[in-house]
Enzyme design. Structure first.
Site, PDB file in Angstrom:
ATOM      1  N   LEU A  81       8.936  -3.038  11.814  1.00 47.66           N
ATOM      2  CA  LEU A  81       8.741  -1.949  10.857  1.00 47.66           C
ATOM      3  C   LEU A  81       7.317  -1.989  10.324  1.00 47.66           C
ATOM      4  CD1 LEU A  81      12.003  -1.625   8.733  1.00 47.66           C
ATOM      5  CD2 LEU A  81      11.475  -0.785  11.015  1.00 47.66           C
ATOM      6  N   LYS A 121       4.845 -10.012   9.318  1.00 54.58           N
ATOM      7  CA  LYS A 121       4.323  -9.102  10.350  1.00 54.58           C
ATOM      8  C   LYS A 121       2.796  -9.200  10.378  1.00 54.58           C
ATOM      9  CE  LYS A 121       3.822  -4.669  10.208  1.00 54.58           C
ATOM     10  NZ  LYS A 121       2.461  -4.339  10.679  1.00 54.58           N
ATOM     11  N   ASP A 122       2.195  -9.272   9.182  1.00 52.59           N
ATOM     12  CA  ASP A 122       0.740  -9.462   9.098  1.00 52.59           C
ATOM     13  C   ASP A 122       0.492 -10.963   8.948  1.00 52.59           C
ATOM     14  OD1 ASP A 122      -0.304  -6.629   8.925  1.00 52.59           O
ATOM     15  OD2 ASP A 122       1.215  -6.641   7.365  1.00 52.59           O
ATOM     16  N   SER A 179       4.398   0.813   8.063  1.00 51.18           N
ATOM     17  CA  SER A 179       4.144   2.148   7.492  1.00 51.18           C
ATOM     18  C   SER A 179       3.499   3.048   8.532  1.00 51.18           C
ATOM     19  CB  SER A 179       3.228   2.031   6.274  1.00 51.18           C
ATOM     20  OG  SER A 179       3.844   1.199   5.312  1.00 51.18           O
ATOM     21  N   HIS A 182       9.083   0.969   3.368  1.00 53.62           N
ATOM     22  CA  HIS A 182      10.185   1.019   4.331  1.00 53.62           C
ATOM     23  C   HIS A 182      11.068  -0.207   4.091  1.00 53.62           C
ATOM     24  CE1 HIS A 182       7.816  -2.016   6.354  1.00 53.62           C
ATOM     25  NE2 HIS A 182       6.808  -1.173   6.490  1.00 53.62           N
ATOM     26  N   HIS A 218       9.489  -3.579   3.276  1.00 53.99           N
ATOM     27  CA  HIS A 218       9.041  -3.803   1.894  1.00 53.99           C
ATOM     28  C   HIS A 218      10.241  -4.101   0.988  1.00 53.99           C
ATOM     29  CE1 HIS A 218       5.701  -1.032   3.312  1.00 53.99           C
ATOM     30  NE2 HIS A 218       5.026  -2.070   2.872  1.00 53.99           N
ATOM     31  N   MET A 231       0.845  -1.190   0.000  1.00 57.07           N
ATOM     32  CA  MET A 231       0.000   0.000   0.000  1.00 57.07           C
ATOM     33  C   MET A 231       0.885   1.246   0.000  1.00 57.07           C
ATOM     34  SD  MET A 231      -3.411  -0.935   2.112  1.00 57.07           S
ATOM     35  CE  MET A 231      -2.780  -0.646   3.737  1.00 57.07           C
ATOM     36  N   GLY A 232       2.129   1.096  -0.448  1.00 57.62           N
ATOM     37  CA  GLY A 232       3.039   2.241  -0.483  1.00 57.62           C
ATOM     38  C   GLY A 232       3.582   2.552   0.903  1.00 57.62           C
TER      39      GLY A 232
HETATM   40  O1  PAF Z   1      -0.249  -5.839   3.617  1.00 56.95           O
HETATM   41  C1  PAF Z   1      -0.624  -4.908   2.885  1.00 56.95           C
HETATM   42  O2  PAF Z   1       0.087  -3.915   2.665  1.00 56.95           O
HETATM   43  C2  PAF Z   1      -2.006  -4.959   2.263  1.00 56.95           C
HETATM   44  O3  PAF Z   1      -2.916  -5.575   3.104  1.00 56.95           O
HETATM   45  C3  PAF Z   1      -2.009  -5.629   0.868  1.00 56.95           C
HETATM   46  C4  PAF Z   1      -1.593  -7.080   0.957  1.00 56.95           C
HETATM   47  C5  PAF Z   1      -1.086  -4.876  -0.062  1.00 56.95           C
HETATM   48  C6  PAF Z   1      -3.421  -5.595   0.278  1.00 56.95           C
HETATM   49  O4  PAF Z   1      -3.885  -4.286   0.140  1.00 56.95           O
END
Ligand code: PAF
Length: 252
Positions: free
Chosen positions: A181, A146-147, A183, A31, A34, A27-28
């Site tokens: 880390l 992390k997620d 966003s 950091h 990513h 989602m931009g």
């Molecule tokens: O983890 C994320 O940044 C978002 O949930 C994703 C996987 C890009 C979906 O929008």
């Protein structure tokens, strides 16, 4: 590095692509976490794609969709020179105007932890990730641990829909304080950031059975941090807590 926002331009580039492709969906507000996913993508495939899209479907009405940090220029600057082949940065209308298939996250995985305070969040994540897979057709997609709940839900979706993409988990990148880390760390003041490092400490101590949930809640509360959950599932321990209005998650 090619940068496109329209689906027509994306398709034009991808029809000429015959090597295996790896996708890093984001989602931009990029950091180091990513950027580590990009490195993994490079090790997996000859053509590396990054999507940058703040997906409205995964934000609740009182969440930070409008204030979520957006700075495409800065994100592209961070990706330049890393060996990314294609960045897809669509607008909401590009992704949703054709009413894409709505995907429901597996309720057994989605109705716990973050799913309890964020109803519909994982359906929104699954819907956009399915759409990105459909449009970008990657052989590999890299998701950060992390997620972790999101990672499990995406793995489950890929299995249920028999999608031809391999989900590659990527380890959590942390600051030296232990803070994972994110966003959303951008929202924290210096003192909040210092306090937020305790989220990881509490998580580790609870995972090792050194403290109980009441101790964890009181300890964090004295630092101005509101514990949302601290629970063990599927051989991992998960935490969510609010530092001011910033909600952070972590797991070990
Ligand atoms: O983890 C994320 O940044 C978002 O949930 C994703 C996987 C890009 C979906 O929008």
């Amino acid at each position: 590095m090619q940068v496109v926002s329209s689906i027509v331009d994306l398709e034009q580039i991808l029809t000429h692509q015959h090597t295996k492709m790896a996708l890093v969906p984001t989602m931009g507000a990029l950091h180091e976490g990513h950027l580590s996913l990009v490195e993994i993508a490079k090790s997996k495939a000859g053509f590396v794609m990054v999507s940058i899209f703040v997906n409205p479907l995964q934000f609740g009405p009182n969440e930070d969709f409008t204030k979520y940090p957006r700075d495409l220029r800065s994100d592209l600057g961070k990706l330049a020179g890393l060996g990314v082949d294609l960045v897809f940065a669509p607008e909401v209308a590009d992704i949703y105007q054709s009413k894409p298939k709505e995907i429901m996250a597996n309720p057994q995985l989605a109705n716990i932890l973050c799913g309890l305070s964020r109803p519909g969040h994982f359906d929104g994540v699954c819907t956009v990730v399915y759409r990105l897979f459909e449009l970008m057709n990657p052989s590999f997609a890299i998701f950060g641990e992390k997620d972790y709940q999101q990672l499990m839900i995406i793995q489950d979706m890929v299995k249920s829909y028999k999608l031809a993409v391999e989900i590659v988990p990527a380890p959590i990148i942390r600051e030296s304080s232990g803070l994972a880390l994110s966003s959303r760390n951008q929202y924290l003041s210096d003192s909040q950031k210092l306090a937020a490092a305790n989220i990881h400490q509490v998580l580790k101590r609870f995972a090792n059975d050194e403290i109980d949930i009441n101790f964890a809640r009181d300890f964090l509360s004295k630092l101005g941090i509101e514990l949302e959950y601290l629970e063990k599932h599927f051989a991992r321990t998960y935490i969510a807590a609010k530092v001011g209005s910033t909600r952070l998650i972590d797991n070990v």
